[in-house]
Design a protein around this motif. Structure first.
Motif, PDB file in Angstrom:
ATOM      1  N   SER A   1     -35.105 -15.452   0.386  1.00  0.00           N
ATOM      2  CA  SER A   1     -36.190 -15.960  -0.459  1.00  0.00           C
ATOM      3  C   SER A   1     -35.899 -17.356  -1.008  1.00  0.00           C
ATOM      4  O   SER A   1     -36.820 -18.093  -1.351  1.00  0.00           O
ATOM      5  CB  SER A   1     -36.472 -14.997  -1.607  1.00  0.00           C
ATOM      6  OG  SER A   1     -35.398 -14.972  -2.533  1.00  0.00           O
TER       7      SER A   1
ATOM      8  N   PRO B   1     -40.540 -21.899   0.463  1.00  0.00           N
ATOM      9  CA  PRO B   1     -40.964 -22.972  -0.447  1.00  0.00           C
ATOM     10  C   PRO B   1     -41.368 -22.471  -1.837  1.00  0.00           C
ATOM     11  O   PRO B   1     -41.091 -23.140  -2.838  1.00  0.00           O
ATOM     12  CB  PRO B   1     -42.142 -23.608   0.297  1.00  0.00           C
ATOM     13  CG  PRO B   1     -41.773 -23.440   1.728  1.00  0.00           C
ATOM     14  CD  PRO B   1     -41.136 -22.075   1.808  1.00  0.00           C
ATOM     15  N   MET B   2     -42.014 -21.307  -1.918  1.00  0.00           N
ATOM     16  CA  MET B   2     -42.419 -20.778  -3.224  1.00  0.00           C
ATOM     17  C   MET B   2     -41.309 -19.982  -3.909  1.00  0.00           C
ATOM     18  O   MET B   2     -41.503 -19.452  -5.001  1.00  0.00           O
ATOM     19  CB  MET B   2     -43.689 -19.934  -3.081  1.00  0.00           C
ATOM     20  CG  MET B   2     -44.888 -20.761  -2.660  1.00  0.00           C
ATOM     21  SD  MET B   2     -46.456 -19.848  -2.641  1.00  0.00           S
ATOM     22  CE  MET B   2     -46.780 -19.709  -4.401  1.00  0.00           C
ATOM     23  N   LYS B   3     -40.134 -19.896  -3.259  1.00  0.00           N
ATOM     24  CA  LYS B   3     -38.905 -19.310  -3.833  1.00  0.00           C
ATOM     25  C   LYS B   3     -39.025 -17.844  -4.228  1.00  0.00           C
ATOM     26  O   LYS B   3     -38.344 -17.371  -5.126  1.00  0.00           O
ATOM     27  CB  LYS B   3     -38.449 -20.121  -5.069  1.00  0.00           C
ATOM     28  CG  LYS B   3     -38.255 -21.597  -4.810  1.00  0.00           C
ATOM     29  CD  LYS B   3     -37.197 -21.854  -3.735  1.00  0.00           C
ATOM     30  CE  LYS B   3     -36.988 -23.346  -3.509  1.00  0.00           C
ATOM     31  NZ  LYS B   3     -36.126 -23.610  -2.326  1.00  0.00           N
ATOM     32  N   ARG B   4     -39.878 -17.100  -3.529  1.00  0.00           N
ATOM     33  CA  ARG B   4     -40.000 -15.668  -3.789  1.00  0.00           C
ATOM     34  C   ARG B   4     -40.673 -14.997  -2.607  1.00  0.00           C
ATOM     35  O   ARG B   4     -41.349 -15.652  -1.813  1.00  0.00           O
ATOM     36  CB  ARG B   4     -40.811 -15.395  -5.056  1.00  0.00           C
ATOM     37  CG  ARG B   4     -42.276 -15.833  -4.977  1.00  0.00           C
ATOM     38  CD  ARG B   4     -43.056 -15.454  -6.220  1.00  0.00           C
ATOM     39  NE  ARG B   4     -44.445 -15.879  -6.174  1.00  0.00           N
ATOM     40  CZ  ARG B   4     -45.432 -15.175  -5.607  1.00  0.00           C
ATOM     41  NH1 ARG B   4     -45.170 -14.007  -5.028  1.00  0.00           N
ATOM     42  NH2 ARG B   4     -46.672 -15.622  -5.624  1.00  0.00           N
TER      43      ARG B   4
ATOM     44  N   GLU C   1     -50.870  -9.343  -2.805  1.00  0.00           N
ATOM     45  CA  GLU C   1     -51.250 -10.712  -2.444  1.00  0.00           C
ATOM     46  C   GLU C   1     -51.788 -10.773  -1.013  1.00  0.00           C
ATOM     47  O   GLU C   1     -52.663 -11.589  -0.707  1.00  0.00           O
ATOM     48  CB  GLU C   1     -50.055 -11.648  -2.632  1.00  0.00           C
ATOM     49  CG  GLU C   1     -49.666 -11.791  -4.106  1.00  0.00           C
ATOM     50  CD  GLU C   1     -48.460 -12.671  -4.324  1.00  0.00           C
ATOM     51  OE1 GLU C   1     -48.620 -13.798  -4.852  1.00  0.00           O
ATOM     52  OE2 GLU C   1     -47.345 -12.238  -3.975  1.00  0.00           O
TER      53      GLU C   1
ATOM     54  N   GLY D   1     -46.154 -17.990   1.648  1.00  0.00           N
ATOM     55  CA  GLY D   1     -45.438 -18.811   0.662  1.00  0.00           C
ATOM     56  C   GLY D   1     -45.050 -20.178   1.165  1.00  0.00           C
ATOM     57  O   GLY D   1     -44.193 -20.851   0.575  1.00  0.00           O
ATOM     58  N   GLY D   2     -45.642 -20.621   2.265  1.00  0.00           N
ATOM     59  CA  GLY D   2     -45.362 -21.951   2.805  1.00  0.00           C
ATOM     60  C   GLY D   2     -44.337 -21.990   3.924  1.00  0.00           C
ATOM     61  O   GLY D   2     -43.981 -23.072   4.408  1.00  0.00           O
TER      62      GLY D   2
END
Length: 244
Positions: free
Chosen positions: A201, A205-208, A214, A239-240
């Protein structure tokens, strides 16, 4: 007004994980839902929890007769099907040299052939309903490389989605694919993989990692009339990761 009011949906692999999350979201938004899975105990329990607008059908997604039964049960209980979510699937993380022919054919049957069978079987019911939406759950590995077998089948789901979308447009049926990244499902966050997932994680990019809901929000949008002009497209929830 509820976003899926009056719609009848079939969701495969719905006894737990993302499938269960999709089912709960659909019920909350007014749909009548047939949950299918091989796990009869968990599937029946979830359908009972969700109430009178939910029903469970034991279903081997690689079997054409089981598909015919699932659609027939949905029509008998709730009416013609408006929405199909091809969610059932398995993962495999082996190298080409380690993967046996039997293992390879199994993942193709579950992840790829099942999607073909589901679309083929549900289209006549959707024609009776006057149209519908098919949502095929692929993966970010349907866009970028991952493990052999898993990547292949998830790319195939993406391709089948586009082919079916072109054929089904004349029937008023939309077909789209959803491409999740790493999702916090029981399979992903079990004890023997938890540390590896936490480490991975850090590279998102969104670190999770994402929560199942979602992904369900995206599936809900595509199932609803809000997505009335979207077909043959990929919708990414990662998350990118694939943007890097």
């Amino acid at each position: 007004m509820a976003r899926l009011a009056g719609k009848v949906a079939i969701i495969t692999g719905a006894a737990q994980g993302m499938g269960a999350s999709h089912a709960k979201k659909f019920i909350d938004e007014g749909a009548k839902v047939v949950l299918t899975d091989l796990n009869e105990e968990k599937g029946q329990a979830l359908a009972s929890e969700l109430g009178e607008h939910a029903a469970f059908v034991k279903h081997n997604v690689t079997n054409a007769e089981d598909w015919a039964n699932a659609v027939a049960q949905a029509e008998e209980k709730f009416g013609p099907v408006n929405v199909l979510v091809n969610n059932a699937g398995i993962t495999m993380a082996k190298s080409i040299l380690q993967t046996t022919e039997e293992e390879y054919r199994r993942i193709v049957d579950i992840n790829q052939v099942s999607v073909f069978l589901g679309m083929k079987t549900v289209i006549p019911s959707m024609q009776k309903a006057g149209g519908g939406s098919i949502v095929n759950i692929s993966s970010m590995n349907g866009l970028v490389a991952g493990a052999i077998g898993y990547t292949d089948t998830k790319f195939a789901v993406r391709g089948m989605t586009k082919a079916a979308a072109m054929e089904c447009a004349n029937y008023g049926i939309r077909v789209n694919s959803v491409h999740p990244g790493v999702i916090a499902t029981p399979m992903v966050v079990q004890e023997d993989t938890k540390a590896a997932v936490e480490e991975f994680s850090k590279h998102i990019p969104m670190k999770r990692v994402a929560q199942s809901e979602e992904v369900s929000n995206m599936v809900l949008f595509l199932a609803s009339d809000e997505a009335s002009y979207s077909t043959g497209s990929e919708f990414v929830v990662d998350g990118g990761m694939t943007a890097q």
